[in-house]
Design a protein around this motif. Structure first.
Motif, PDB file in Angstrom:
ATOM      1  N   SER A   1      27.799  -6.951  62.738  1.00  0.00           N
ATOM      2  CA  SER A   1      28.866  -6.390  61.913  1.00  0.00           C
ATOM      3  C   SER A   1      28.725  -6.740  60.443  1.00  0.00           C
ATOM      4  CB  SER A   1      30.235  -6.845  62.432  1.00  0.00           C
ATOM      5  OG  SER A   1      30.401  -8.251  62.247  1.00  0.00           O
ATOM      6  N   HIS A   2      27.894  -7.720  60.105  1.00  0.00           N
ATOM      7  CA  HIS A   2      27.683  -8.115  58.711  1.00  0.00           C
ATOM      8  C   HIS A   2      26.532  -7.335  58.062  1.00  0.00           C
ATOM      9  CE1 HIS A   2      30.457 -11.548  58.607  1.00  0.00           C
ATOM     10  NE2 HIS A   2      30.145 -11.683  59.882  1.00  0.00           N
ATOM     11  N   PHE A   3      25.965  -6.376  58.792  1.00  0.00           N
ATOM     12  CA  PHE A   3      24.801  -5.637  58.285  1.00  0.00           C
ATOM     13  C   PHE A   3      25.112  -4.141  58.238  1.00  0.00           C
ATOM     14  CE2 PHE A   3      23.315  -9.618  59.960  1.00  0.00           C
ATOM     15  CZ  PHE A   3      22.294 -10.011  59.108  1.00  0.00           C
ATOM     16  N   SER A   4      26.189  -3.806  57.594  1.00  0.00           N
ATOM     17  CA  SER A   4      26.686  -2.424  57.606  1.00  0.00           C
ATOM     18  C   SER A   4      25.854  -1.470  56.763  1.00  0.00           C
ATOM     19  CB  SER A   4      28.140  -2.384  57.131  1.00  0.00           C
ATOM     20  OG  SER A   4      28.232  -2.869  55.801  1.00  0.00           O
ATOM     21  N   GLN A   5      24.957  -1.989  55.922  1.00  0.00           N
ATOM     22  CA  GLN A   5      24.161  -1.130  55.049  1.00  0.00           C
ATOM     23  C   GLN A   5      22.737  -0.928  55.550  1.00  0.00           C
ATOM     24  OE1 GLN A   5      25.776   0.359  52.397  1.00  0.00           O
ATOM     25  NE2 GLN A   5      27.490  -0.643  53.426  1.00  0.00           N
ATOM     26  N   LEU A   6      22.501  -1.192  56.815  1.00  0.00           N
ATOM     27  CA  LEU A   6      21.160  -1.059  57.370  1.00  0.00           C
ATOM     28  C   LEU A   6      20.684   0.390  57.347  1.00  0.00           C
ATOM     29  CD1 LEU A   6      21.154  -3.344  60.549  1.00  0.00           C
ATOM     30  CD2 LEU A   6      20.087  -3.798  58.330  1.00  0.00           C
ATOM     31  N   ARG A   7      19.389   0.547  57.076  1.00  0.00           N
ATOM     32  CA  ARG A   7      18.691   1.810  57.298  1.00  0.00           C
ATOM     33  C   ARG A   7      17.885   1.756  58.582  1.00  0.00           C
ATOM     34  NH1 ARG A   7      21.186   1.299  52.346  1.00  0.00           N
ATOM     35  NH2 ARG A   7      20.756   3.066  50.974  1.00  0.00           N
TER      36      ARG A   7
ATOM     37  N   GLY B   1      17.981 -16.036  72.112  1.00  0.00           N
ATOM     38  CA  GLY B   1      19.228 -15.555  72.693  1.00  0.00           C
ATOM     39  C   GLY B   1      20.114 -14.905  71.644  1.00  0.00           C
ATOM     40  N   ASP B   2      21.298 -14.500  72.083  1.00  0.00           N
ATOM     41  CA  ASP B   2      22.209 -13.780  71.199  1.00  0.00           C
ATOM     42  C   ASP B   2      22.614 -14.606  69.990  1.00  0.00           C
ATOM     43  OD1 ASP B   2      22.909 -11.062  72.279  1.00  0.00           O
ATOM     44  OD2 ASP B   2      23.201 -12.284  74.080  1.00  0.00           O
ATOM     45  N   LEU B   3      22.834 -13.905  68.880  1.00  0.00           N
ATOM     46  CA  LEU B   3      23.109 -14.551  67.600  1.00  0.00           C
ATOM     47  C   LEU B   3      24.603 -14.666  67.348  1.00  0.00           C
ATOM     48  CD1 LEU B   3      20.331 -12.806  65.485  1.00  0.00           C
ATOM     49  CD2 LEU B   3      20.246 -14.953  66.735  1.00  0.00           C
ATOM     50  N   PRO B   4      25.019 -15.624  66.516  1.00  0.00           N
ATOM     51  CA  PRO B   4      26.441 -15.917  66.359  1.00  0.00           C
ATOM     52  C   PRO B   4      27.124 -15.050  65.304  1.00  0.00           C
ATOM     53  CG  PRO B   4      25.171 -17.460  65.062  1.00  0.00           C
ATOM     54  CD  PRO B   4      24.161 -16.567  65.761  1.00  0.00           C
ATOM     55  N   GLN B   5      28.432 -15.076  65.312  1.00  0.00           N
ATOM     56  CA  GLN B   5      29.192 -14.491  64.218  1.00  0.00           C
ATOM     57  C   GLN B   5      29.048 -15.381  62.992  1.00  0.00           C
ATOM     58  OE1 GLN B   5      33.315 -13.850  65.061  1.00  0.00           O
ATOM     59  NE2 GLN B   5      33.742 -12.868  63.094  1.00  0.00           N
ATOM     60  N   LEU B   6      28.809 -14.757  61.844  1.00  0.00           N
ATOM     61  CA  LEU B   6      28.574 -15.511  60.620  1.00  0.00           C
ATOM     62  C   LEU B   6      29.513 -15.065  59.515  1.00  0.00           C
ATOM     63  CD1 LEU B   6      24.659 -15.398  60.525  1.00  0.00           C
ATOM     64  CD2 LEU B   6      26.096 -17.269  61.361  1.00  0.00           C
ATOM     65  N   THR B   7      29.656 -15.933  58.534  1.00  0.00           N
ATOM     66  CA  THR B   7      30.357 -15.585  57.302  1.00  0.00           C
ATOM     67  C   THR B   7      29.308 -15.462  56.213  1.00  0.00           C
ATOM     68  OG1 THR B   7      32.348 -16.765  57.972  1.00  0.00           O
ATOM     69  CG2 THR B   7      32.081 -16.307  55.613  1.00  0.00           C
ATOM     70  N   GLY B   8      29.258 -14.321  55.559  1.00  0.00           N
ATOM     71  CA  GLY B   8      28.265 -14.160  54.506  1.00  0.00           C
ATOM     72  C   GLY B   8      28.040 -12.697  54.190  1.00  0.00           C
ATOM     73  N   ASP B   9      27.539 -12.459  52.993  1.00  0.00           N
ATOM     74  CA  ASP B   9      27.257 -11.103  52.542  1.00  0.00           C
ATOM     75  C   ASP B   9      25.794 -10.772  52.802  1.00  0.00           C
ATOM     76  OD1 ASP B   9      27.056  -8.673  51.311  1.00  0.00           O
ATOM     77  OD2 ASP B   9      27.315  -9.420  49.272  1.00  0.00           O
ATOM     78  N   PHE B  10      25.561  -9.842  53.727  1.00  0.00           N
ATOM     79  CA  PHE B  10      24.208  -9.383  54.022  1.00  0.00           C
ATOM     80  C   PHE B  10      24.062  -7.890  53.721  1.00  0.00           C
ATOM     81  CE2 PHE B  10      24.655 -13.209  56.564  1.00  0.00           C
ATOM     82  CZ  PHE B  10      23.437 -13.848  56.388  1.00  0.00           C
ATOM     83  N   SER B  11      24.867  -7.393  52.808  1.00  0.00           N
ATOM     84  CA  SER B  11      24.840  -5.969  52.492  1.00  0.00           C
ATOM     85  C   SER B  11      23.543  -5.542  51.808  1.00  0.00           C
ATOM     86  CB  SER B  11      26.036  -5.592  51.619  1.00  0.00           C
ATOM     87  OG  SER B  11      26.002  -6.306  50.387  1.00  0.00           O
ATOM     88  N   HIS B  12      22.753  -6.507  51.333  1.00  0.00           N
ATOM     89  CA  HIS B  12      21.466  -6.192  50.704  1.00  0.00           C
ATOM     90  C   HIS B  12      20.345  -6.021  51.730  1.00  0.00           C
ATOM     91  CE1 HIS B  12      21.928 -10.513  51.191  1.00  0.00           C
ATOM     92  NE2 HIS B  12      20.606 -10.629  51.221  1.00  0.00           N
ATOM     93  N   ILE B  13      20.619  -6.316  52.994  1.00  0.00           N
ATOM     94  CA  ILE B  13      19.604  -6.166  54.040  1.00  0.00           C
ATOM     95  C   ILE B  13      19.587  -4.711  54.510  1.00  0.00           C
ATOM     96  CG2 ILE B  13      18.829  -6.891  56.320  1.00  0.00           C
ATOM     97  CD1 ILE B  13      18.596  -9.062  54.226  1.00  0.00           C
ATOM     98  N   ARG B  14      18.423  -4.092  54.414  1.00  0.00           N
ATOM     99  CA  ARG B  14      18.268  -2.698  54.815  1.00  0.00           C
ATOM    100  C   ARG B  14      17.505  -2.540  56.131  1.00  0.00           C
ATOM    101  NH1 ARG B  14      21.459  -2.682  51.393  1.00  0.00           N
ATOM    102  NH2 ARG B  14      21.487  -1.537  49.415  1.00  0.00           N
TER     103      ARG B  14
END
Length: 222
Positions: free
Chosen positions: A106-112, A75-88
């Motif tokens: 919203s925590h994955f703003s650097q996705l390709r 099911g749908d995933l929760p809002q989290l606190t954490g830096d995931f900017s390294h996830i592409r």
């Protein structure tokens, strides 16, 4: 600081894991299979610790890490606190997603690469509009309907090279005029009645799939 961030992340995930019921269509709910949410939590924690697969420079632009949750019916995933900017690269295919998990995204703003196919999404997750480096977007086999607002959001994803929206009832065709690097556009079985704006002017386009739609007017330039 990192220790506090990780402990907070673990607490948030544990709270989400304990709630096995999740909303589906309307007022209905479903229950996650035993162990499914634990699997998601473990993979997210590994991704935060940079223990997942590394993305090649060719695939991910400047390199980075991947998070693959495909096939875990949580099911749908929760809002989290954490830096995931390294996830592409983020794959959330076939997870029984209904509401889009926008706060999570919203925590994955650097996705390709973002893939959320084979779910039950009814709208474009707004967080996609804040992913300026996105090159591949796969939302095929959902129930997405576009609105003038979401068409505008999607149009802002100007780095896209592959856009797959087939097998959704879109209502509106996307505006791809500013996606100057676009190579693949799949809008088959989407019920659109208009030719996608500006697609014929894209210099790098290799594949356009518009099969099984209601398009009556084809640009003369073709």
């Amino acid at each position: 600081r990192l220790r506090v961030e990780f402990e907070t992340l673990q607490t948030q995930l544990a709270s989400w894991e304990r709630i096995q019921l999740y909303p589906t269509a309307g007022s209905h709910v479903a229950m996650a299979l035993p162990g499914e949410r634990r699997r998601v939590c473990e993979r997210i924690e590994r991704a935060w610790r940079r223990e997942t697969d590394i993305i090649s420079v060719q695939t991910g632009g400047s390199g980075g890490y991947s998070l693959d949750l495909t096939g875990i019916l949580a099911g749908d995933l929760p809002q989290l606190t954490g830096d995931f900017s390294h996830i592409r690269s983020l794959h959330m295919d076939n997870m029984n997603l209904y509401r889009g998990s926008d706060a999570f995204l919203s925590h994955f703003s650097q996705l390709r690469v973002l893939s959320m196919s084979d779910n039950y999404l009814r709208a474009l997750p707004p967080a996609i509009g804040s992913m300026p480096q996105l090159t591949t977007l796969n939302l095929r086999y959902n129930r997405i309907t576009l609105t003038p607002e979401s068409v505008q959001q999607l149009a802002g994803c100007t780095a896209l090279q592959a856009l797959r929206l087939d097998n959704n009832q879109l209502s509106f065709a996307p505006d791809v005029g500013q996606m100057t690097q676009l190579r693949i556009l799949d809008l088959a079985y989407t019920g659109i009645t208009q030719w996608p704006a500006c697609v014929q002017g894209l210099a790098h386009i290799d594949e356009v799939n518009l099969r099984h739609n209601q398009i009556s007017n084809i640009p003369q330039a073709l």
